[in-house]
Design a protein around this motif. Structure first.
Motif, PDB file in Angstrom:
ATOM      1  N   TYR A  64      49.587  41.116  31.075  1.00 55.23           N
ATOM      2  CA  TYR A  64      49.262  39.706  31.289  1.00 55.23           C
ATOM      3  C   TYR A  64      50.452  38.804  31.008  1.00 55.23           C
ATOM      4  O   TYR A  64      51.385  39.157  30.281  1.00 55.23           O
ATOM      5  CB  TYR A  64      48.089  39.290  30.404  1.00 55.23           C
ATOM      6  CG  TYR A  64      48.367  39.398  28.928  1.00 55.23           C
ATOM      7  CD1 TYR A  64      48.903  38.328  28.224  1.00 55.23           C
ATOM      8  CD2 TYR A  64      48.103  40.576  28.234  1.00 55.23           C
ATOM      9  CE1 TYR A  64      49.176  38.429  26.867  1.00 55.23           C
ATOM     10  CE2 TYR A  64      48.363  40.685  26.885  1.00 55.23           C
ATOM     11  CZ  TYR A  64      48.902  39.603  26.208  1.00 55.23           C
ATOM     12  OH  TYR A  64      49.175  39.712  24.868  1.00 55.23           O
TER      13      TYR A  64
ATOM     14  N   THR B 206      44.431  33.941  29.093  1.00 53.61           N
ATOM     15  CA  THR B 206      44.689  35.169  29.848  1.00 53.61           C
ATOM     16  C   THR B 206      44.822  36.354  28.901  1.00 53.61           C
ATOM     17  O   THR B 206      44.333  37.443  29.188  1.00 53.61           O
ATOM     18  CB  THR B 206      45.945  35.006  30.714  1.00 53.61           C
ATOM     19  OG1 THR B 206      45.808  33.802  31.483  1.00 53.61           O
ATOM     20  CG2 THR B 206      46.115  36.175  31.658  1.00 53.61           C
TER      21      THR B 206
ATOM     22  N   SER C  29      47.480  36.861  35.200  1.00 58.36           N
ATOM     23  CA  SER C  29      48.327  35.746  34.826  1.00 58.36           C
ATOM     24  C   SER C  29      47.529  34.460  34.825  1.00 58.36           C
ATOM     25  O   SER C  29      46.579  34.297  35.601  1.00 58.36           O
ATOM     26  CB  SER C  29      49.492  35.603  35.813  1.00 58.36           C
ATOM     27  OG  SER C  29      50.283  34.463  35.502  1.00 58.36           O
TER      28      SER C  29
ATOM     29  N   VAL D 226      47.292  30.691  35.961  1.00 54.74           N
ATOM     30  CA  VAL D 226      47.690  30.076  37.224  1.00 54.74           C
ATOM     31  C   VAL D 226      48.129  28.644  36.947  1.00 54.74           C
ATOM     32  O   VAL D 226      47.371  27.856  36.394  1.00 54.74           O
ATOM     33  CB  VAL D 226      46.513  30.084  38.236  1.00 54.74           C
ATOM     34  CG1 VAL D 226      46.882  29.322  39.496  1.00 54.74           C
ATOM     35  CG2 VAL D 226      46.113  31.513  38.560  1.00 54.74           C
TER      36      VAL D 226
ATOM     37  N   TRP E  49      51.069  32.486  39.949  1.00 56.52           N
ATOM     38  CA  TRP E  49      51.217  33.201  38.693  1.00 56.52           C
ATOM     39  C   TRP E  49      52.448  32.714  37.945  1.00 56.52           C
ATOM     40  O   TRP E  49      53.406  32.209  38.550  1.00 56.52           O
ATOM     41  CB  TRP E  49      51.350  34.691  38.963  1.00 56.52           C
ATOM     42  CG  TRP E  49      50.039  35.410  39.089  1.00 56.52           C
ATOM     43  CD1 TRP E  49      48.798  34.878  39.259  1.00 56.52           C
ATOM     44  CD2 TRP E  49      49.866  36.823  39.055  1.00 56.52           C
ATOM     45  NE1 TRP E  49      47.863  35.870  39.317  1.00 56.52           N
ATOM     46  CE2 TRP E  49      48.488  37.066  39.205  1.00 56.52           C
ATOM     47  CE3 TRP E  49      50.729  37.893  38.930  1.00 56.52           C
ATOM     48  CZ2 TRP E  49      47.972  38.361  39.212  1.00 56.52           C
ATOM     49  CZ3 TRP E  49      50.216  39.173  38.943  1.00 56.52           C
ATOM     50  CH2 TRP E  49      48.842  39.403  39.079  1.00 56.52           C
TER      51      TRP E  49
ATOM     52  N   ALA F 209      54.822  37.349  35.162  1.00 57.02           N
ATOM     53  CA  ALA F 209      53.920  38.201  35.947  1.00 57.02           C
ATOM     54  C   ALA F 209      54.506  38.464  37.337  1.00 57.02           C
ATOM     55  O   ALA F 209      54.496  39.608  37.818  1.00 57.02           O
ATOM     56  CB  ALA F 209      52.544  37.556  36.059  1.00 57.02           C
ATOM     57  N   ARG F 210      55.005  37.431  37.972  1.00 56.41           N
ATOM     58  CA  ARG F 210      55.625  37.611  39.298  1.00 56.41           C
ATOM     59  C   ARG F 210      56.830  38.545  39.211  1.00 56.41           C
ATOM     60  O   ARG F 210      57.029  39.408  40.079  1.00 56.41           O
ATOM     61  CB  ARG F 210      56.031  36.269  39.888  1.00 56.41           C
ATOM     62  CG  ARG F 210      54.862  35.405  40.294  1.00 56.41           C
ATOM     63  CD  ARG F 210      55.260  34.221  41.173  1.00 56.41           C
ATOM     64  NE  ARG F 210      56.478  33.552  40.774  1.00 56.41           N
ATOM     65  CZ  ARG F 210      56.551  32.488  39.983  1.00 56.41           C
ATOM     66  NH1 ARG F 210      55.444  31.951  39.501  1.00 56.41           N
ATOM     67  NH2 ARG F 210      57.716  31.945  39.680  1.00 56.41           N
TER      68      ARG F 210
ATOM     69  N   SER G 262      43.423  36.405  37.889  1.00 56.22           N
ATOM     70  CA  SER G 262      44.070  35.127  37.653  1.00 56.22           C
ATOM     71  C   SER G 262      43.153  34.297  36.771  1.00 56.22           C
ATOM     72  O   SER G 262      41.937  34.412  36.847  1.00 56.22           O
ATOM     73  CB  SER G 262      44.317  34.406  38.977  1.00 56.22           C
ATOM     74  OG  SER G 262      45.162  35.178  39.815  1.00 56.22           O
TER      75      SER G 262
ATOM     76  N   ILE H  42      47.210  32.131  45.817  1.00 51.40           N
ATOM     77  CA  ILE H  42      47.831  32.871  44.714  1.00 51.40           C
ATOM     78  C   ILE H  42      48.428  34.179  45.232  1.00 51.40           C
ATOM     79  O   ILE H  42      49.569  34.537  44.922  1.00 51.40           O
ATOM     80  CB  ILE H  42      46.801  33.159  43.595  1.00 51.40           C
ATOM     81  CG1 ILE H  42      46.335  31.848  42.952  1.00 51.40           C
ATOM     82  CG2 ILE H  42      47.378  34.119  42.551  1.00 51.40           C
ATOM     83  CD1 ILE H  42      45.097  32.003  42.088  1.00 51.40           C
TER      84      ILE H  42
END
Length: 170
Positions: free
Chosen positions: A7, A14, A53, A55, A60, A64-65, A84, A106
């Motif tokens: 996460y 999250t 993740s 938002v 994200w 996370a990305r 998300s 997303i």
């Protein structure tokens, strides 16, 4: 370790959803750990992934990305679910009805080629101190409410479904 529940969080919602998901997987007999994605050293050590993740701006968070981008080869060969955490339950009226439309937005922001079995949008905690003054004013103008909107039954049900699929495969 069988399952990474990874996460990226901004204010903690999250993280708590990831921890709850890992606990449900554990009660189902799987070995799972919840861990910040920025702290994962060897993605190849896991046999399955549940990635989530917060938002912000319909996307994200960068850790996370970046995890998805950097480990796409490993993720492509293993079962992956994503989640998300935003604020759909804090909204009212037409704003709340528009929340499900956020999922494809997303997903478009994620690394091309990421394959996943499911994507859920959960609501988190929305506190006044999380928003700048202008954000608080706008949030209230659109009918937003502050509070804890985590739906633990929905999280548990989703995680139990993942556990059922994984137990059949791993």
């Amino acid at each position: 370790m069988d399952v990474l529940v990874g996460y990226a969080t901004a204010h903690g919602s999250t993280r708590t959803i990831a921890e709850r998901t890992a606990a449900v997987l554990g009660r189902a007999g799987l070995t799972a750990e919840a861990r910040p994605l920025a702290e994962v050293g060897d993605a190849g050590a896991y046999r399955a992934f549940v990635l989530g993740s917060a938002v912000h701006g319909q996307g994200w968070l960068p850790p996370a990305r970046e995890f998805v981008r950097d480990h796409l080869d490993v993720l492509g060969a293993r079962p992956v679910w994503i989640f998300s955490v935003g604020m759909p339950a804090a909204l009212r009226g037409p704003w709340r009805r528009m929340a499900p439309r956020e999922l494809p937005v997303i997903e478009e922001g994620l690394t091309p080629g990421l394959r996943f079995r499911g994507h859920r949008l959960f609501s988190g905690v929305v506190r006044r101190d999380q928003l700048p003054r202008s954000g608080r004013v706008f949030f209230r103008l659109v009918g937003g409410r502050f509070g804890d909107f985590r739906d633990w039954a929905a999280v548990d049900g989703w995680a139990a479904g993942i556990a059922g699929e994984l137990r059949a495969e791993l």
